[in-house]
Enzyme design. Structure first.
Site, PDB file in Angstrom:
ATOM      1  N   TYR A  89     -12.010 -15.854  12.085  1.00 49.75           N
ATOM      2  CA  TYR A  89     -12.097 -16.613  13.335  1.00 49.75           C
ATOM      3  C   TYR A  89     -10.875 -16.327  14.208  1.00 49.75           C
ATOM      4  O   TYR A  89     -10.992 -16.062  15.412  1.00 49.75           O
ATOM      5  CB  TYR A  89     -12.221 -18.105  13.034  1.00 49.75           C
ATOM      6  CG  TYR A  89     -12.137 -18.972  14.262  1.00 49.75           C
ATOM      7  CD1 TYR A  89     -13.160 -18.981  15.203  1.00 49.75           C
ATOM      8  CD2 TYR A  89     -11.017 -19.767  14.499  1.00 49.75           C
ATOM      9  CE1 TYR A  89     -13.081 -19.758  16.348  1.00 49.75           C
ATOM     10  CE2 TYR A  89     -10.931 -20.552  15.639  1.00 49.75           C
ATOM     11  CZ  TYR A  89     -11.954 -20.544  16.556  1.00 49.75           C
ATOM     12  OH  TYR A  89     -11.863 -21.308  17.690  1.00 49.75           O
ATOM     13  N   GLU A 108     -16.112 -28.111  18.339  1.00 49.66           N
ATOM     14  CA  GLU A 108     -14.839 -28.848  18.444  1.00 49.66           C
ATOM     15  C   GLU A 108     -15.086 -30.354  18.415  1.00 49.66           C
ATOM     16  O   GLU A 108     -14.333 -31.104  17.802  1.00 49.66           O
ATOM     17  CB  GLU A 108     -14.082 -28.447  19.715  1.00 49.66           C
ATOM     18  CG  GLU A 108     -13.537 -27.036  19.709  1.00 49.66           C
ATOM     19  CD  GLU A 108     -12.388 -26.789  18.743  1.00 49.66           C
ATOM     20  OE1 GLU A 108     -11.859 -27.748  18.152  1.00 49.66           O
ATOM     21  OE2 GLU A 108     -12.007 -25.616  18.585  1.00 49.66           O
ATOM     22  N   TRP A 167     -10.848 -27.899  10.704  1.00 50.80           N
ATOM     23  CA  TRP A 167     -11.607 -26.835  11.344  1.00 50.80           C
ATOM     24  C   TRP A 167     -12.352 -26.001  10.311  1.00 50.80           C
ATOM     25  O   TRP A 167     -13.461 -25.551  10.549  1.00 50.80           O
ATOM     26  CB  TRP A 167     -10.684 -25.981  12.203  1.00 50.80           C
ATOM     27  CG  TRP A 167     -11.389 -24.919  12.988  1.00 50.80           C
ATOM     28  CD1 TRP A 167     -11.136 -23.585  12.954  1.00 50.80           C
ATOM     29  CD2 TRP A 167     -12.459 -25.096  13.933  1.00 50.80           C
ATOM     30  NE1 TRP A 167     -11.986 -22.919  13.814  1.00 50.80           N
ATOM     31  CE2 TRP A 167     -12.802 -23.824  14.427  1.00 50.80           C
ATOM     32  CE3 TRP A 167     -13.165 -26.210  14.404  1.00 50.80           C
ATOM     33  CZ2 TRP A 167     -13.818 -23.621  15.366  1.00 50.80           C
ATOM     34  CZ3 TRP A 167     -14.178 -26.017  15.337  1.00 50.80           C
ATOM     35  CH2 TRP A 167     -14.494 -24.734  15.805  1.00 50.80           C
TER      36      TRP A 167
END
Length: 196
Positions: A27, A49, A57
């Site tokens: 990522y 998000e 995350w």
């Protein structure tokens, strides 16, 4: 179209948070901080998000394929048209975070994005206008110096809330702006700091 960075070596210098596992590394190397203007991708990152609120995350990244399957690959129009039965099925049938408010927020935010598209031409234009199409470069020496919000994330958060968006507090929006490359917070020693 998403512009990807290509670094294949595991021996490059990265932001410390990205070294925790392969998913975070990918990522970081391919998406985080890369300027993006694609409506679907931007909506995906806003949705993810928002889903992350209160979680890590990596939890969301590990469920990303399930989120894409559940929400029609984050096609904005299709998400806006989802009915309550579909959203309830997502909660029970898909391997995502089982938070009803977060699941329903995808439809609500899709509807709000469509209104912004009508007003600004695109959601991307609306967002990038806040910086006059410039990238905000942090040039932080260490990760602990990176703020969790700034003036722009607070302004965008306030305006999005007025427009009916949910899960768009200033901290979520700051992370979102990092994700779509409006903010480049790669630390100075990270090789990607120089590529953007």
């Amino acid at each position: 179209m998403r512009k990807q960075q290509v670094v294949t070596s595991s021996h490059v210098q990265r932001c410390p948070w990205a070294e925790k596992n392969l998913l975070l590394r990918q990522y970081h190397d391919e998406e985080w901080g890369v300027p993006n203007y694609d409506e679907r991708y931007i909506f995906e990152m806003l949705s993810l998000e928002g889903a992350q609120a209160g979680l890590s995350w990596i939890t969301i990244l590990s469920k990303r394929d399930a989120y894409r399957a559940a929400f029609h690959d984050f096609d904005i129009q299709r998400c806006a048209e989802m009915n309550n039965d579909e959203l309830e099925r997502i909660i029970t049938d898909y391997g995502i975070v089982k938070n009803r408010k977060k699941v329903y927020s995808v439809r609500q935010n899709a509807l709000a994005v469509i209104q912004i598209q009508k007003e600004y031409g695109s959601f991307s234009s609306y967002l990038w206008d806040y910086t006059d199409n410039h990238i905000i470069k942090g040039d932080w020496e260490k990760e602990s110096s990176i703020p969790d919000k700034n003036d722009i994330s607070e302004k965008i958060s306030r305006d999005l809330k007025k427009r009916g968006f949910v899960f768009v507090g200033p901290v979520i929006i700051y992370s979102f702006l990092q994700a779509i490359g409006i903010i480049n917070d790669h630390v100075i020693d990270c090789c990607f700091n120089r590529l953007i």
